[in-house]
Scaffold this active site. Structure first.
Site, mmCIF file in Angstrom:
data_model
loop_
_atom_site.group_PDB
_atom_site.id
_atom_site.type_symbol
_atom_site.label_atom_id
_atom_site.label_comp_id
_atom_site.label_asym_id
_atom_site.label_seq_id
_atom_site.Cartn_x
_atom_site.Cartn_y
_atom_site.Cartn_z
ATOM 1 N N GLU A 180 0.810 -1.240 0.000
ATOM 2 C CA GLU A 180 0.000 0.000 0.000
ATOM 3 C C GLU A 180 0.836 1.279 0.000
ATOM 4 O OE1 GLU A 180 -2.554 -0.397 3.423
ATOM 5 O OE2 GLU A 180 -3.750 -1.951 2.485
ATOM 6 N N GLU A 295 -6.282 -10.094 -1.357
ATOM 7 C CA GLU A 295 -7.031 -9.930 -0.089
ATOM 8 C C GLU A 295 -8.529 -9.764 -0.346
ATOM 9 O OE1 GLU A 295 -5.401 -6.806 2.373
ATOM 10 O OE2 GLU A 295 -3.341 -7.275 1.838
HETATM 11 C C1 XIL Z 1 -5.740 -6.185 8.613
HETATM 12 C C2 XIL Z 1 -6.054 -7.422 9.444
HETATM 13 O O1 XIL Z 1 -6.992 -8.210 8.778
HETATM 14 C C3 XIL Z 1 -6.561 -7.012 10.802
HETATM 15 O O2 XIL Z 1 -6.712 -8.159 11.645
HETATM 16 C C4 XIL Z 1 -5.613 -6.018 11.456
HETATM 17 O O3 XIL Z 1 -6.159 -5.569 12.670
HETATM 18 C C5 XIL Z 1 -5.362 -4.844 10.547
HETATM 19 O O4 XIL Z 1 -4.868 -5.318 9.282
HETATM 20 N N1 XIL Z 1 -4.747 -4.314 3.954
HETATM 21 C C6 XIL Z 1 -3.697 -5.116 4.324
HETATM 22 C C7 XIL Z 1 -3.852 -6.046 5.473
HETATM 23 O O5 XIL Z 1 -2.679 -5.143 3.623
HETATM 24 O O6 XIL Z 1 -2.651 -6.270 6.173
HETATM 25 C C8 XIL Z 1 -4.913 -5.586 6.440
HETATM 26 O O7 XIL Z 1 -5.115 -6.601 7.412
HETATM 27 C C9 XIL Z 1 -6.193 -5.273 5.696
HETATM 28 C C10 XIL Z 1 -5.974 -4.173 4.675
#
Ligand code: XIL
Length: 386
Positions: A180, A295
Site C-alpha cells: 500500500e 485480499e
Molecule cells: C488487517 C487485518 O486483517 C486485521 O486483523 C488487522 O487488525 C489490521 O490489518 N490491507 C492489508 C492487510 O494489507 O494487512 C490488512 O489486514 C487489511 C488491509
C-alpha cells in the site's frame, strides 16, 4: 442437452445469440454478464454451480491457485475451521503474524513462533505459504518511533528483510515486499503515501526493499501489493495510473518486482468498470508482471439488512470482479481475506451500524458455503485455462 441443462438462463440466452451472430460465445459471455449485472442486487442471478468440488480444485483445474488469509488464534483453536481451510485452500497467508509487531518485538529480536505454526500448517497439508508483508506504513511496533531514524532506517529495514525472508527462503511462494505505498491525495510528484519509510529513506525505500528481498530469497515471487485499485471511482483511477507509473519505473530501473498484488477489498455498493479494469490488468501484464488477487472480500456495511439481498449482492460483486480479472492470463492466484464470516477483519473494521453481523466471505459463520462461495466457484469454472 445435459450440458445445456447446466447452463444458467443468461448463458443459454447468450449462447443462442452468439450462435445467431457467429461470435465467440465464451469470451463475450463474460463481458455480457458483467455489463448486465454489475453493481447492485439482481434477484435473477442464481449463481448455480455444478458438483461439490472445492474452490482449490476448481481453481487448479484452470491452472489457478485459490487460497485465503488465516490467523493463528482462529486456526490453532478451531479444528473445524482448520478443516475447512484444508478442504478449500491451496495456499494460506498469515493475516497478521508476519507483520512487524508480531515478528519483531524488539529492534534485535525476532519471534517466528506464530508465523512458523502457520507455515507448518500449510506445509503439513500440502498447501502453499505466502508472506505478507515486509514494508508498510502501518503496523510498525511501539519501539520503532524511538529507535529508528534517518541514519539507521536502511539498516533496520535490511536486517528485517534479510532475517524474515531468509527464514522462509525456498519454502515460500511469494512475498508482499512493499504494501500500500501509493496515495495520490498526498499530492507528491511521486504519488507515494506518507510513511515513516518514505520520510526516513525517501522514495528509494521501495527499490531498496525489493533488492534486499531478491537477495534473501531468489525463488520467491516478489510482489508490490496495492489497495483501492478495483472500482470505478476517481480515486481508484488515480491509483491505477500511479501504480502503473510506479511499476514501470521499477521495471526500467531493473528493480526485481515480479508481480502486482491487487488487494480487492471490494465495496458491495460500488460499481466496477470492466473496460478500465481490463485495460489496467493488460497494462500490468504488458510490463511482464504476474498479477495476484491478494485480499479479496466484499464489504457489506452499506448494503441492506436483508440477508438474501446482501448475500446476492456480495456474490454478484465477487463474480463481476472475477469474470473480468480471470480473463487476464497474467493472473495466477486469488486469495480471500479470510474464509468464513466467523473470522473477518470487517467485524472490527467494517461493522454495520445496525449491528447485524457482516457477511463478506465465501463461508458463513457456521462454516457453510454461501452464495459468495458459489460466485467464486462459478468464476473459476468459467475462467479460461492457464
Ligand atoms: C488487517 C487485518 O486483517 C486485521 O486483523 C488487522 O487488525 C489490521 O490489518 N490491507 C492489508 C492487510 O494489507 O494487512 C490488512 O489486514 C487489511 C488491509
Amino acid at each position: 442437452m445435459h450440458q445445456n441443462w447446466l447452463l444458467t438462463r443468461r448463458r443459454v440466452l447468450w449462447l443462442g445469440l452468439a450462435t445467431l451472430t457467429g461470435t465467440g460465445a465464451i469470451a463475450r459471455e463474460t463481458t455480457d454478464r458483467n455489463q448486465q449485472n454489475q453493481g447492485l442486487d439482481n434477484p435473477e442471478r442464481d449463481f448455480k454451480v455444478v458438483g461439490k468440488a472445492s474452490l482449490k480444485e476448481r481453481a487448479a483445474a484452470k491452472g489457478l491457485i485459490y487460497g485465503a488469509a488465516a490467523n493463528y488464534p482462529a486456526l490453532s483453536s478451531d479444528p473445524k475451521l482448520a478443516a475447512r481451510f484444508v478442504q478449500e485452500c491451496a495456499m494460506i497467508v498469515p493475516e497478521n503474524e508476519l507483520k512487524w509487531p508480531s515478528i519483531r518485538p524488539g529492534p534485535d529480536t525476532f519471534d517466528f513462533t506464530k508465523a512458523d505454526w502457520l507455515a507448518n500448517f500449510a506445509h503439513t497439508h500440502g498447501m502453499l505459504f505466502r508472506g505478507h508483508n515486509l514494508v508498510w506504513n502501518q503496523a510498525l511496533p511501539p519501539w520503532f518511533k524511538d529507535t529508528v531514524n534517518s541514519k539507521n532506517a536502511r539498516e533496520v529495514m535490511l536486517k528485517h528483510i534479510k532475517t524474515v525472508v531468509g527464514h522462509y527462503a525456498g519454502k515460500i511462494h511469494s512475498w508482499d515486499v512493499v504494501n500500500e505505498a501509493i496515495w495520490p491525495e498526498y499530492n507528491q510528484p511521486h504519488g507515494l503515501r506518507y510513511s515513516p519509510w518514505l520520510d526516513l529513506l525517501g522514495p528509494d525505500y521501495i527499490d531498496i526493499a525489493f533488492h534486499a528481498a531478491a537477495q534473501a530469497d531468489p525463488k520467491a515471487l516478489l510482489v508490490y501489493n496495492g489497495d483501492f485499485l478495483e472500482h470505478d471511482r476517481p480515486e481508484d483511477e488515480k491509483r491505477r495510473v500511479a501504480t502503473l507509473k510506479l511499476l514501470e519505473g521499477m521495471k526500467s530501473r531493473g528493480t526485481p518486482v515480479q508481480a502486482l498484488g491487487m488487494e480487492a477489498h471490494l465495496l458491495g455498493e460500488q460499481k466496477l468498470n470492466p473496460k478500465k479494469l481490463k485495460a489496467f490488468l493488460h497494462d500490468v501484464a504488458d510490463l511482464g508482471l504476474k498479477i495476484m488477487i491478494t485480499e479479496m472480500d466484499v464489504k457489506d456495511d452499506k448494503l441492506p439488512l436483508n440477508i438474501n439481498v446482501r448475500d446476492r449482492t456480495v456474490a454478484g460483486a465477487y463474480e463481476d470482479f472475477l469474470s473480468v480479472v480471470l480473463d487476464q492470463p497474467a493472473v495466477i492466484a486469488v486469495l480471500t481475506w479470510g474464509l468464513s464470516d466467523l473470522n473477518t477483519w470487517y467485524k472490527v473494521w467494517g461493522a454495520r451500524a445496525d449491528g447485524s453481523p457482516v457477511r463478506p466471505l465465501p463461508l458463513d459463520a457456521q462454516l457453510k458455503r454461501k452464495l459468495g462461495w458459489n460466485a467464486l466457484a462459478y468464476a473459476f469454472d468459467h475462467a479460461p485455462k492457464r
